[in-house]
Design a protein around this motif. Structure first.
Motif, PDB file in Angstrom:
ATOM      1  N   GLY A  24      50.153  31.758  63.425  1.00 53.24           N
ATOM      2  CA  GLY A  24      49.109  30.887  63.944  1.00 53.24           C
ATOM      3  C   GLY A  24      47.756  31.476  63.612  1.00 53.24           C
ATOM      4  N   PRO A  25      46.679  30.855  64.060  1.00 54.03           N
ATOM      5  CA  PRO A  25      45.342  31.390  63.790  1.00 54.03           C
ATOM      6  C   PRO A  25      45.158  32.784  64.389  1.00 54.03           C
ATOM      7  CG  PRO A  25      45.236  29.141  64.637  1.00 54.03           C
ATOM      8  CD  PRO A  25      46.641  29.601  64.829  1.00 54.03           C
ATOM      9  N   ALA A  26      44.279  33.565  63.772  1.00 57.75           N
ATOM     10  CA  ALA A  26      43.981  34.904  64.281  1.00 57.75           C
ATOM     11  C   ALA A  26      43.273  34.799  65.626  1.00 57.75           C
ATOM     12  CB  ALA A  26      43.111  35.657  63.291  1.00 57.75           C
ATOM     13  N   PRO A  27      43.689  35.592  66.619  1.00 55.30           N
ATOM     14  CA  PRO A  27      43.027  35.507  67.924  1.00 55.30           C
ATOM     15  C   PRO A  27      41.582  36.001  67.917  1.00 55.30           C
ATOM     16  CG  PRO A  27      44.875  37.056  67.987  1.00 55.30           C
ATOM     17  CD  PRO A  27      44.857  36.459  66.633  1.00 55.30           C
ATOM     18  N   TYR A  28      41.277  37.013  67.082  1.00 55.08           N
ATOM     19  CA  TYR A  28      39.931  37.596  67.069  1.00 55.08           C
ATOM     20  C   TYR A  28      39.436  37.770  65.630  1.00 55.08           C
ATOM     21  CZ  TYR A  28      41.006  38.812  71.921  1.00 55.08           C
ATOM     22  OH  TYR A  28      41.346  38.766  73.258  1.00 55.08           O
ATOM     23  N   THR A  29      38.134  37.693  65.461  1.00 52.73           N
ATOM     24  CA  THR A  29      37.531  38.010  64.167  1.00 52.73           C
ATOM     25  C   THR A  29      37.362  39.527  64.069  1.00 52.73           C
ATOM     26  OG1 THR A  29      35.243  37.925  64.986  1.00 52.73           O
ATOM     27  CG2 THR A  29      36.241  35.841  64.239  1.00 52.73           C
ATOM     28  N   PHE A  30      37.268  40.029  62.844  1.00 51.44           N
ATOM     29  CA  PHE A  30      37.094  41.469  62.639  1.00 51.44           C
ATOM     30  C   PHE A  30      35.822  41.985  63.313  1.00 51.44           C
ATOM     31  CE2 PHE A  30      39.778  42.163  58.535  1.00 51.44           C
ATOM     32  CZ  PHE A  30      40.898  41.758  59.228  1.00 51.44           C
ATOM     33  N   ASP A  31      34.779  41.171  63.309  1.00 49.36           N
ATOM     34  CA  ASP A  31      33.510  41.613  63.894  1.00 49.36           C
ATOM     35  C   ASP A  31      33.609  41.855  65.397  1.00 49.36           C
ATOM     36  OD1 ASP A  31      32.274  41.528  61.457  1.00 49.36           O
ATOM     37  OD2 ASP A  31      31.405  39.534  61.745  1.00 49.36           O
ATOM     38  N   ASP A  32      34.612  41.262  66.018  1.00 49.61           N
ATOM     39  CA  ASP A  32      34.780  41.418  67.470  1.00 49.61           C
ATOM     40  C   ASP A  32      35.696  42.580  67.845  1.00 49.61           C
ATOM     41  OD1 ASP A  32      33.096  39.428  68.393  1.00 49.61           O
ATOM     42  OD2 ASP A  32      34.626  37.863  68.210  1.00 49.61           O
ATOM     43  N   LEU A  33      36.171  43.344  66.839  1.00 46.36           N
ATOM     44  CA  LEU A  33      37.160  44.381  67.114  1.00 46.36           C
ATOM     45  C   LEU A  33      36.581  45.776  66.932  1.00 46.36           C
ATOM     46  CD1 LEU A  33      40.289  42.831  65.354  1.00 46.36           C
ATOM     47  CD2 LEU A  33      39.548  42.596  67.727  1.00 46.36           C
ATOM     48  N   ILE A  34      37.066  46.719  67.738  1.00 44.82           N
ATOM     49  CA  ILE A  34      36.647  48.115  67.657  1.00 44.82           C
ATOM     50  C   ILE A  34      37.877  49.009  67.803  1.00 44.82           C
ATOM     51  CG2 ILE A  34      34.272  47.820  68.455  1.00 44.82           C
ATOM     52  CD1 ILE A  34      35.222  48.529  71.271  1.00 44.82           C
ATOM     53  N   LEU A  35      37.762  50.237  67.289  1.00 45.74           N
ATOM     54  CA  LEU A  35      38.803  51.246  67.472  1.00 45.74           C
ATOM     55  C   LEU A  35      38.279  52.260  68.467  1.00 45.74           C
ATOM     56  CD1 LEU A  35      41.628  52.119  66.329  1.00 45.74           C
ATOM     57  CD2 LEU A  35      40.360  53.725  64.877  1.00 45.74           C
ATOM     58  N   ILE A  36      38.976  52.414  69.575  1.00 49.46           N
ATOM     59  CA  ILE A  36      38.513  53.328  70.617  1.00 49.46           C
ATOM     60  C   ILE A  36      39.633  54.302  71.000  1.00 49.46           C
ATOM     61  CG2 ILE A  36      36.889  51.643  71.545  1.00 49.46           C
ATOM     62  CD1 ILE A  36      38.845  51.187  73.867  1.00 49.46           C
TER      63      ILE A  36
END
Length: 445
Positions: A24-36
């Motif tokens: 299905g469609p991606a839940p989040y765009t890359f710009d909204d993601l971070i690695l913590i």
């Protein structure tokens, strides 16, 4: 003279990969993601629950979590050496419109009263099920001591450095095929660089090319597999000159007395191993004509203790061996009175292997076609066979074994297409033409 060992690929088939078709469609765009960095215990435990679908291999959740807690409490994982990283949406992020419409429609089609799917951003301190479901991927890093040297720059080029081992790369199946895993590895490369590591390494089960997109390049790696019931060769003729003249030099394996490596004797063996590695580096930089940088993971006792703790947990809590048997779960064997003739192993009950972690016969680590060297090697193999039989392990596996051992045993050398070692070099020498990873045995895994 012993026949040359055959070297063949393990299996030409490509490791299985998830379907390339998104669900299905991606839940989040890359710009909204971070690695913590995950610091809350419940968040870290959720990453274990997520990767159980691939790695638990039938172990129930309580025992699987107990194993991970045990390993996280070892000296190898302590004092910030182990970091669990998670890929999550920013706190103020929300899902894409396409994803929201898709999940809403799916819920309506199933006559559900509430929408299906994840919503909102990730709060690092929130341990509710709804928030933990927003973990899109996770990966672990272990800070480990390393050594690095470049030929042509003299002994001063030999440096003790920090390296970073990457493990447990995982994305829940429901979030795959949106590029989140690739994004996570790109962000991780940046984090490792920021922490000052000189090199990083991992072992790929996604083939030789996947991690090359992010900085880790695959390295050729071999293994030999020794059946516990295999008859060891009888004394053989060894070539001693270019004219193929021969002589019999090897005695029976019974001539070598061995003793178990205990927790008390392990420390001195590992310290000596690290000293010999330093000498090997010195020899490498002095004798290599081309500009080459050599790297290696430095042996440290806490890494062997980690392997032992893992084996102990399975033997005691999963397989339920008796207490009397457990006392014999040793680290390996050595020639009494020596510090540079030993073999250290790992009882890998998960994959039914006795893994050779480190093997050393003298400073060179290789056989020298002398009777003493061959006899010691055969004694080590015989001891490993006995150990595998004792614990009902079906094979002995040795990564990147010296070719002379394969010749001695008349065994086939195979190139691995699983757990493929990949090296990332973060601080290359300005004039280095290539990088060589030495002493890359199971110990580094």
């Amino acid at each position: 003279m012993a026949a040359q060992p055959t070297v063949t690929p393990m299996d030409s088939s490509t490791p299985k990969k998830p379907s390339s078709k998104p669900k299905g469609p991606a839940p989040y765009t890359f710009d909204d993601l971070i690695l913590i960095r995950a610091t809350v215990p419940e968040v870290i435990q959720q990453t274990w629950t997520n990767n159980m679908e691939e790695w638990a291999k039938g172990v129930p959740l309580p025992q699987y979590h107990a194993r991970e807690r045990l390993l996280a409490s070892t000296a190898f994982s302590s004092e910030g050496r182990l970091i669990t990283w998670i890929l999550v949406p920013k706190l103020d992020a929300d899902v894409t419109t396409a994803y929201k419409e898709h999940t809403t429609a799916a819920a309506e089609n199933q006559d559900q009263n509430k929408e299906k799917g994840v919503r909102g951003g990730f709060d690092p301190k929130d341990v509710t099920e709804e928030n933990l479901d927003r973990i899109l991927g996770a990966v672990e890093t272990y800070e480990r001591p390393g050594i690095m040297a470049t030929s042509g720059e003299g002994d001063d080029s030999i440096k003790q450095v920090s390296s970073m081992s990457v493990a447990s790369v995982y994305a829940p199946s429901k979030y795959r095929n949106h590029g989140y895993g690739k994004l996570m590895m790109r962000l991780l490369w940046q984090e490792i660089g920021n922490k000052g590591a000189s090199f990083s390494f991992l072992y790929s089960d996604l083939g030789p090319h996947f991690y090359g997109n992010f900085g880790w390049t695959a390295r050729t790696s071999t293994e030999i597999v020794i059946p516990p019931a295999m008859a060891l060769p009888s004394p053989r003729s060894i070539c001693t000159s270019a004219t193929e003249s021969t002589r019999t030099t090897r005695a029976s394996t019974k001539d070598v007395a061995l003793e178990s490596v205990t927790a008390e004797s392990l420390q001195e063996l590992v310290e000596r191993d690290a000293q010999l590695l330093q000498e090997t580096m010195k020899s490498k930089v002095q004798n290599e004509p081309s500009k080459t940088t050599f790297v290696a993971v430095t042996p440290e006792v806490r890494a062997f203790q980690w392997f032992h703790a893992r084996a102990w947990f399975y033997a005691k809590d999963i397989l339920k061996f008796k207490d009397a048997e457990m006392k014999e779960l040793n680290y390996g064997v050595r020639v009494p009175g020596t510090k540079d003739e030993f073999v250290l192993w790992h009882h890998d009950f998960t994959d039914d292997n006795l893994f050779i972690l480190r093997w050393r016969i003298g400073a060179s680590m290789s056989l020298d076609n002398t009777g003493d060297s061959d006899t010691t090697a055969l004694a080590f193999v015989q001891a490993a066979q006995q150990e595998a039989k004792k614990w009902k392990l079906s094979k002995i596996v040795y990564w990147n074994a010296d070719e002379s051992l394969a010749k001695l045993l008349n065994l086939e050398i195979k190139y691995r297409n699983h757990s493929i070692p990949c090296l990332g070099f973060l601080k290359p020498s300005e004039h280095s033409d290539k990088v060589e990873w030495i002493m890359n045995e199971k110990y580094s895994w």
